[in-house]
Write an enzyme that holds these catalytic residues in place. Sequence first.
Site, PDB file in Angstrom:
ATOM      1  N   HIS B 123       0.862  -1.178   0.000  1.00  0.00           N
ATOM      2  CA  HIS B 123       0.000   0.000   0.000  1.00  0.00           C
ATOM      3  C   HIS B 123       0.906   1.237   0.000  1.00  0.00           C
ATOM      4  O   HIS B 123       1.999   1.202   0.549  1.00  0.00           O
ATOM      5  CB  HIS B 123      -0.847  -0.035   1.282  1.00  0.00           C
ATOM      6  N   ASP B 200       2.800  -4.161   8.323  1.00  0.00           N
ATOM      7  CA  ASP B 200       1.619  -3.328   8.140  1.00  0.00           C
ATOM      8  C   ASP B 200       0.405  -4.235   8.321  1.00  0.00           C
ATOM      9  O   ASP B 200       0.067  -5.019   7.434  1.00  0.00           O
ATOM     10  CB  ASP B 200       1.675  -2.707   6.737  1.00  0.00           C
ATOM     11  N   GLN B 203      -4.691  -4.656   7.092  1.00  0.00           N
ATOM     12  CA  GLN B 203      -5.635  -5.646   6.592  1.00  0.00           C
ATOM     13  C   GLN B 203      -5.595  -6.947   7.395  1.00  0.00           C
ATOM     14  O   GLN B 203      -6.530  -7.726   7.355  1.00  0.00           O
ATOM     15  CB  GLN B 203      -5.344  -5.963   5.121  1.00  0.00           C
ATOM     16  N   LYS B 226     -10.781  -0.266  10.453  1.00  0.00           N
ATOM     17  CA  LYS B 226     -10.980  -1.463   9.630  1.00  0.00           C
ATOM     18  C   LYS B 226     -11.405  -2.649  10.499  1.00  0.00           C
ATOM     19  O   LYS B 226     -11.625  -3.744   9.996  1.00  0.00           O
ATOM     20  CB  LYS B 226      -9.703  -1.798   8.866  1.00  0.00           C
ATOM     21  N   CYS B 366      -4.592   2.429  -3.886  1.00  0.00           N
ATOM     22  CA  CYS B 366      -3.337   2.928  -3.290  1.00  0.00           C
ATOM     23  C   CYS B 366      -2.219   1.886  -3.401  1.00  0.00           C
ATOM     24  O   CYS B 366      -1.444   1.703  -2.457  1.00  0.00           O
ATOM     25  CB  CYS B 366      -3.535   3.360  -1.847  1.00  0.00           C
TER      26      CYS B 366
END
Lengths: 141, 413
Positions: B123, B200, B203, B226, B366
């Site tokens: 991303h 990261d 997600q 999220k 992105c």
Amino acid sequence: MSLSDSLYQEVLLDHYQNPRHHGKMEHSDLHQEGVNPLCGDEVELFLKLNGDIISEISFVGKGCSISQASASMLTDCLYGKTISEAKLLIQEFKGMLLEDKVPNFPEEYEDLESMEAVKKIPARIKCATLAWNTLEKAIGK
Amino acid sequence: MSFDLEKIRRDFPILSTQMNGKPLVFLDSAASSQKPKSVIDTIRKYYEAENANIHRGVYYLSQKATEKYEMARIRTSRFIGAACAKVVIFTRNTTESINLVAQSWGRTNIHEGDEIVLTELEHHSNLVPWQMLAQEKQAVLKFIPLNQDSTLDLSNLDEIITERVKLVALAQMSNVTGTIHDLSAIIRRAREVGAKVLIDGAQGICHLPTNVQKEDFDFYAFSAHKMLGPTGVGILYAKEEILDTMPPWMGGGDMISKVWKDKSTYADLPARLEAGTPNISGVIGFGAALEYLESVGMQEIRNHELELLQYALDRLEDFGGLELYGTNDLNKRGGVISFNFPGVHPHDVGSILDEEGIAIRVGHHCAQPFMDFKGIAGTCRASFYLYNTKEDVDSLLVGLKKVKEIFGRVLKR
């Protein structure tokens, strides 16, 4: 007629599939790139001028049907017109989409009316106006 | 608690609303999830009955707000398996968490000629901060390449992660293809060369049971919004010994110990890295979101998403003519499906589906380097969460049929 039916009319899809005045131009007098960074739509305009008259115009680009069809219609409408006519048309077109003005296009510009449905889908207005903003930058220079 | 889909759906008020006169079919949780009533009520209650600033007031309301804010920090640390609460730093979002690492740890530890390893599926939020740091420090960015099915090509890992590498930064799960990366092999190699690892988790954490200590992450960044929580709350976890060495990156209130006219000393963790009044209601609301996720169970959520994913992939394959991205190995994949309708731009697909009340994400997500890798402008992305149903997938297919009809008029010619 549903919203997407009124938007994706034959005339818009035809410009998308068969873009007019498509291609890069060597030795253009005006050249301007435009991009919508959030969605990635791109339009590049090339113009040749004979005095005040747009003697040649072409575009290349990539993006959704609305952004590319709008660029195709723009080149079709402005081929052979003057810069001041172009400025008036930009005003008319952006007024229709951004200020909810009723457009008063001359008959030869009737394809542009198919773009009016875009204003019911606010997320797509920037697609329809990309080529016009790009032209505005090009002739403003 | 067993996985009760009907009850779960009733907990999310927005799922019973209508879009364009049609029942909402929400397939964009990878962008931001919907919020259960318990989270909305917690935020409302804070503003109606508990509102005050934290860490300063000696009066009841401020004490109460502080206590709830810090309880959310403790709950977060337990949720991710951290050793203690002070290694949980609240930021505004995943992007800010990664920028915090780049600005504080990165500017101190990355020097000219050092290398930072990323992947081609990152991303922009886990790419651009490292580009900026690399430019400033004359460091070098390297990329782990992709296989055609969007899994990582780890065959040359030893050549990519060399002694010069100071940091390996990659997503736990791709927001575009849903690919769940094999982190253990990468972390093992990073340890061999003494590099730090930033994951990261934007997600990952919402879909996968995750334990930062067992998985040996040095840095772990993610966002509340999220995972059923409100927007404006990000989280940075880091190992305590790393956080201890990180200088402040923003100065101001709350992050200080003593201040004179010409200099200051800084507070202990976590306050040292949290300057200014934070998103108090958001953090407290996030605590309620974690409570909700725990009550359902992360493994149950994962199982439900796998079932939906398999169902959706089968139906999209049967639809015919769609280009699908990502691996078919469901062990390496979360509930995200990216696809393209050949000849139709993703934005056009998105608009036509919107009219049917179906919300999907379209565009480059992105992740432009991935789009370049595939040679495409963007994709259509349907993403699932605990509240999605097989009927949602069926609705998507009905919408896609409409796209086919509209564009079929010209595509046939």
